[in-house]
Scaffold this motif. Sequence first.
Motif, mmCIF file in Angstrom:
data_model
loop_
_atom_site.group_PDB
_atom_site.id
_atom_site.type_symbol
_atom_site.label_atom_id
_atom_site.label_comp_id
_atom_site.label_asym_id
_atom_site.label_seq_id
_atom_site.Cartn_x
_atom_site.Cartn_y
_atom_site.Cartn_z
ATOM 1 N N THR A 86 0.833 -1.197 0.000
ATOM 2 C CA THR A 86 0.000 0.000 0.000
ATOM 3 C C THR A 86 0.872 1.252 0.000
ATOM 4 O O THR A 86 1.703 1.407 0.898
ATOM 5 C CB THR A 86 -0.922 -0.016 1.246
ATOM 6 O OG1 THR A 86 -1.721 -1.203 1.189
ATOM 7 C CG2 THR A 86 -1.830 1.200 1.279
ATOM 8 N N SER A 90 5.025 3.333 4.978
ATOM 9 C CA SER A 90 6.497 3.322 4.851
ATOM 10 C C SER A 90 6.913 3.442 3.382
ATOM 11 O O SER A 90 7.893 2.820 2.965
ATOM 12 C CB SER A 90 7.111 2.051 5.457
ATOM 13 O OG SER A 90 6.918 2.029 6.841
ATOM 14 N N CYS A 116 2.295 -5.163 6.967
ATOM 15 C CA CYS A 116 2.041 -5.137 8.420
ATOM 16 C C CYS A 116 0.726 -5.845 8.771
ATOM 17 O O CYS A 116 0.671 -6.639 9.715
ATOM 18 C CB CYS A 116 2.060 -3.704 8.953
ATOM 19 S SG CYS A 116 1.043 -2.553 8.046
ATOM 20 N N GLU A 161 11.595 -4.353 9.270
ATOM 21 C CA GLU A 161 13.026 -4.428 9.574
ATOM 22 C C GLU A 161 13.796 -5.010 8.399
ATOM 23 O O GLU A 161 13.301 -5.894 7.704
ATOM 24 C CB GLU A 161 13.233 -5.284 10.846
ATOM 25 C CG GLU A 161 14.606 -5.181 11.447
ATOM 26 C CD GLU A 161 15.114 -3.733 11.583
ATOM 27 O OE1 GLU A 161 15.705 -3.239 10.613
ATOM 28 O OE2 GLU A 161 14.926 -3.109 12.641
ATOM 29 N N ARG A 186 8.337 -13.486 7.769
ATOM 30 C CA ARG A 186 9.364 -13.315 6.738
ATOM 31 C C ARG A 186 8.803 -13.751 5.380
ATOM 32 O O ARG A 186 8.064 -14.731 5.297
ATOM 33 C CB ARG A 186 10.538 -14.219 7.116
ATOM 34 C CG ARG A 186 11.925 -13.681 6.810
ATOM 35 C CD ARG A 186 12.966 -14.588 7.420
ATOM 36 N NE ARG A 186 12.828 -15.964 6.975
ATOM 37 C CZ ARG A 186 13.248 -16.425 5.799
ATOM 38 N NH1 ARG A 186 13.848 -15.642 4.940
ATOM 39 N NH2 ARG A 186 13.065 -17.695 5.473
ATOM 40 N N GLU A 187 9.134 -12.997 4.352
ATOM 41 C CA GLU A 187 8.806 -13.390 2.979
ATOM 42 C C GLU A 187 7.312 -13.707 2.787
ATOM 43 O O GLU A 187 6.957 -14.721 2.164
ATOM 44 C CB GLU A 187 9.663 -14.595 2.562
ATOM 45 C CG GLU A 187 11.145 -14.260 2.450
ATOM 46 C CD GLU A 187 11.450 -13.393 1.244
ATOM 47 O OE1 GLU A 187 11.320 -12.157 1.369
ATOM 48 O OE2 GLU A 187 11.781 -13.942 0.193
ATOM 49 N N LEU A 188 6.483 -12.854 3.317
ATOM 50 C CA LEU A 188 5.032 -13.090 3.253
ATOM 51 C C LEU A 188 4.545 -13.224 1.818
ATOM 52 O O LEU A 188 4.975 -12.457 0.946
ATOM 53 C CB LEU A 188 4.304 -11.910 3.926
ATOM 54 C CG LEU A 188 4.495 -11.851 5.437
ATOM 55 C CD1 LEU A 188 4.134 -10.460 5.968
ATOM 56 C CD2 LEU A 188 3.662 -12.914 6.121
ATOM 57 N N GLU A 216 12.345 -10.260 3.255
ATOM 58 C CA GLU A 216 11.647 -9.113 3.841
ATOM 59 C C GLU A 216 10.994 -9.523 5.155
ATOM 60 O O GLU A 216 10.481 -10.636 5.274
ATOM 61 C CB GLU A 216 10.614 -8.604 2.843
ATOM 62 C CG GLU A 216 11.285 -8.140 1.568
ATOM 63 C CD GLU A 216 10.379 -7.295 0.724
ATOM 64 O OE1 GLU A 216 10.471 -6.069 0.773
ATOM 65 O OE2 GLU A 216 9.556 -7.893 0.014
ATOM 66 N N VAL A 218 8.710 -8.537 8.834
ATOM 67 C CA VAL A 218 7.890 -7.743 9.755
ATOM 68 C C VAL A 218 8.139 -8.316 11.152
ATOM 69 O O VAL A 218 8.056 -9.527 11.352
ATOM 70 C CB VAL A 218 6.386 -7.837 9.419
ATOM 71 C CG1 VAL A 218 5.572 -6.968 10.375
ATOM 72 C CG2 VAL A 218 6.117 -7.417 7.978
HETATM 73 N N1 SAM Z 1 4.118 -0.251 1.423
HETATM 74 C C1 SAM Z 1 4.544 -1.547 1.873
HETATM 75 C C2 SAM Z 1 3.386 -2.206 2.637
HETATM 76 O O1 SAM Z 1 2.234 -1.879 2.379
HETATM 77 O O2 SAM Z 1 3.632 -3.072 3.457
HETATM 78 C C3 SAM Z 1 5.799 -1.463 2.708
HETATM 79 C C4 SAM Z 1 6.963 -0.833 2.016
HETATM 80 S S1 SAM Z 1 8.406 -0.795 2.974
HETATM 81 C C5 SAM Z 1 9.463 0.205 1.978
HETATM 82 C C6 SAM Z 1 9.126 -2.357 2.702
HETATM 83 C C7 SAM Z 1 9.176 -3.206 3.980
HETATM 84 O O3 SAM Z 1 7.903 -3.819 4.188
HETATM 85 C C8 SAM Z 1 10.154 -4.349 3.904
HETATM 86 O O4 SAM Z 1 11.472 -3.938 4.242
HETATM 87 C C9 SAM Z 1 9.593 -5.321 4.923
HETATM 88 O O5 SAM Z 1 9.944 -4.918 6.234
HETATM 89 C C10 SAM Z 1 8.079 -5.117 4.712
HETATM 90 N N2 SAM Z 1 7.609 -6.065 3.690
HETATM 91 C C11 SAM Z 1 7.246 -5.799 2.426
HETATM 92 N N3 SAM Z 1 6.904 -6.937 1.793
HETATM 93 C C12 SAM Z 1 7.049 -7.938 2.678
HETATM 94 C C13 SAM Z 1 6.863 -9.352 2.621
HETATM 95 N N4 SAM Z 1 6.459 -9.956 1.511
HETATM 96 N N5 SAM Z 1 7.103 -10.073 3.742
HETATM 97 C C14 SAM Z 1 7.513 -9.479 4.881
HETATM 98 N N6 SAM Z 1 7.722 -8.148 4.969
HETATM 99 C C15 SAM Z 1 7.491 -7.389 3.902
#
Ligand code: SAM
Length: 286
Positions: A86, A90, A116, A161, A186-188, A216, A218
């Motif tokens: 979205t 962030s 999140c 993170e 991780r890696e959702l 990636e 959370v």
């Molecule tokens: N706009 C995005 C959202 O709606 O979640 C977040 C963008 S932010 C720059 C990127 C961060 O979101 C990553 O470093 C990680 O912490 C989290 N993130 C994004 N995709 C993810 C995934 N597939 N699994 C876990 N964490 C994820």
Amino acid sequence: MPGALFIVATPIGNLEDITQRALRVLREVDLIACEDTRHTRKLLNHFGITTATISYHEHNEHERAEELCEALESGKNVALVSDAGTPLVSDPGFRIVKMASDRGISIVPIPGPAACITALSASGIETDQFLFAGFLPARAGARRAKLNELIAIPTTLVFYEAPHRLKAALKDALEVLGNREAVIARELTKLHEEFARGSLSDLIERFSKTEAARGEIVLMISGHATDASAFSRITSPETKLSERIDELERDGLDQKTALKRAAKELGMKRDDAYRILVSQKNRRSK
Ligand code: SAM
């Protein structure tokens, strides 16, 4: 008629997570403003969408917000997307949404994934209330200061993170917040999706075995305890202090850190807390 600004959520890994409505809007608008045009072009190509794109990122959002608002005022429809998830969570977008709303331009959210919320939904951690705190600062001092600000928050804390900072963030969280329950998502939505659950010290042990976490992440940490085990029920400040220090030491903190934290939580000066503790020990040894 001015056009509308559509804030379109896109997948965070699995392309099947894009909505029918997002695809229709991306197909129908005059222009798509993208955090990274090359990245979004891959998504658009996958769905056979040929709409024109323009970059909109943290380094050009001042000028671009103005240009895009002019396009909207001249009747063009614009969609805003980020690399994943979205926009504005962030991610860039706040400036154009604020400018468009100040100018009375209509803003239409097209909901979809956000890491999140996706993480929380399957975490098993309290979700009725939570505080999304975005990314923790990269530098240790600033990170600890941020965690300190969050000590007394009773709701689940949610962070984004980077994998190479995960261990340091977990260690600082243990030191500042105590040994709370936590979940790492991780890696959702991707092939190697993983949820790791346990106390902060369990997770530190687990992630210390690997070189560095990948992908990636959370991080979710339970809020400040307000149940019967918490210090708040105990009456006198002296008793509260020593009970709380014992509790923190049991959670793995050393005596000095436990004293510092208990004093902060109880609104005492560290020196006063130290004096109270010494006089309690003297009384006990007489
Ligand atoms: N706009 C995005 C959202 O709606 O979640 C977040 C963008 S932010 C720059 C990127 C961060 O979101 C990553 O470093 C990680 O912490 C989290 N993130 C994004 N995709 C993810 C995934 N597939 N699994 C876990 N964490 C994820």
